[in-house]
Design an enzyme around this catalytic site. Structure first.
Site, PDB file in Angstrom:
ATOM      1  N   GLY A  57       0.829  -1.200   0.000  1.00  0.00           N
ATOM      2  CA  GLY A  57       0.000   0.000   0.000  1.00  0.00           C
ATOM      3  C   GLY A  57       0.862   1.248   0.000  1.00  0.00           C
TER       4      GLY A  57
ATOM      5  CG  ASP B 245       1.025   6.216   4.418  1.00  0.00           C
ATOM      6  OD1 ASP B 245       0.060   5.677   4.981  1.00  0.00           O
ATOM      7  OD2 ASP B 245       2.205   5.871   4.612  1.00  0.00           O
TER       8      ASP B 245
ATOM      9  CD  GLU C 122       5.842  -0.619   4.217  1.00  0.00           C
ATOM     10  OE1 GLU C 122       4.705  -1.020   4.486  1.00  0.00           O
ATOM     11  OE2 GLU C 122       6.148   0.587   4.242  1.00  0.00           O
TER      12      GLU C 122
HETATM   13  C1  5RP Z   1       3.125   0.919   6.201  1.00  0.00           C
HETATM   14  C2  5RP Z   1       2.752   1.580   4.933  1.00  0.00           C
HETATM   15  C3  5RP Z   1       1.399   1.350   4.416  1.00  0.00           C
HETATM   16  O1  5RP Z   1       1.470   0.763   3.160  1.00  0.00           O
HETATM   17  C4  5RP Z   1       0.691   2.667   4.334  1.00  0.00           C
HETATM   18  O2  5RP Z   1       0.695   3.240   5.624  1.00  0.00           O
HETATM   19  C5  5RP Z   1      -0.753   2.519   3.844  1.00  0.00           C
HETATM   20  O3  5RP Z   1      -1.498   1.838   4.802  1.00  0.00           O
HETATM   21  P1  5RP Z   1      -3.033   1.537   4.605  1.00  0.00           P
HETATM   22  O4  5RP Z   1      -3.138   0.557   3.487  1.00  0.00           O
HETATM   23  O5  5RP Z   1      -3.479   0.976   5.933  1.00  0.00           O
HETATM   24  O6  5RP Z   1      -3.726   2.844   4.290  1.00  0.00           O
HETATM   25  O7  5RP Z   1       3.534   2.271   4.315  1.00  0.00           O
HETATM   26  O8  5RP Z   1       4.394   1.318   6.638  1.00  0.00           O
END
Ligand code: 5RP
Length: 243
Positions: free
Chosen positions: A89, A91, A110
């Site tokens: 995913g 943000d 990641e």
């Molecule tokens: C975790 C991340 C996630 O991919 C990002 O925060 C998106 O999260 P979500 O799918 O819950 O909106 O980078 O470190």
């Protein structure tokens, strides 16, 4: 005909489903972190139960536990240092496939896993698409040693680029700092609009004490964006230069 509005969660799952349709037998997969990536892992688990054979490298302890419980065969980058595809995913993302990641605190693993992969698919609902990155506070992972000095360096770099927004240490509880899986702190930098993400990325990375930052530039190869009218793909989801 009007389409029924989908919940954010349904959109995340739709993006995950479309990305999963590109997963084939024998793939070595990086497994992302967060609520959208959790949908992908869940759906992948169902395909594995039906007989799909893949190997997954999780980007966090959270994802490792989820994938293990679903019976997905797991590996590490030490055993499997090169991966075919990472699905994760974000943000925020822009039209140049640049991302802000790390809202879930897993940005370092990641990024390492994405960099070890030939392709990175980002799955997201349409609310994550922005013209300019930075509305989501940029997570910067720093070593605990010398954290106050590192923070001052980061503030200087940010100010030098005209980024004046507040920088806040992420906390687990009022008197307990948040620690990443690697045992580091996170500073959330509310910059509002990052006009020069590449320059910021380079300057942050050059600061001793900065372990990594949540700007992912040149890593995502395709983004699967789910909205009420279906899933739109930007970038190259085939890996052969064709869209
Ligand atoms: C975790 C991340 C996630 O991919 C990002 O925060 C998106 O999260 P979500 O799918 O819950 O909106 O980078 O470190």
């Amino acid at each position: 005909m009007t389409s029924t509005p989908l919940s954010a969660d349904a959109m995340k799952r739709a993006a995950a489903e479309t990305a999963l349709s590109h997963v084939t037998h024998g793939m070595r997969l990086g497994l992302g972190t967060g609520s959208t990536a959790a949908h992908f892992v869940d759906l992948l688990g169902a395909r594995v139960r039906e007989g799909l054979e893949v190997i997954g490298v999780p980007t966090s302890e959270r994802t490792r536990l989820q994938a293990e419980a679903l019976g997905i065969k797991l590996s590490t980058l030490d055993e499997t240092p090169e991966l075919d595809l990472t699905v994760d995913g974000a943000d925020e993302f822009d039209s140049s496939l640049r991302l802000i990641k790390g809202g879930g605190g897993a940005l370092l693993r990641e990024k390492i896993v994405a960099a070890a992969s030939t392709r990175m698919f980002v799955i997201a609902d349409a609310t994550k698409e922005v013209e300019t990155l930075g509305a989501f506070p940029l997570p910067v992972e720093i070593d605990r040693f010398g954290a106050r000095s590192t923070r001052i360096h980061i503030e200087r770099v940010a100010r030098g680029l005209g980024l004046l927004g507040p920088i806040t240490q992420r906390m687990r509880a009022p008197d307990e700092p948040y620690l990443t899986d690697g045992g580091h702190y996170i500073l959330d930098c509310a910059f509002s609009a990052i006009d020069a993400p590449q320059e910021l990325a380079e300057r942050l990375q050059a600061i001793p004490g900065v372990v990594d930052h949540g700007l992912f530039i040149g890593l995502a190869t395709a983004i699967f964006i789910a909205g009420s009218n279906g899933v739109r793909i930007i970038g190259d989801n085939t890996g052969d230069g064709l869209i």
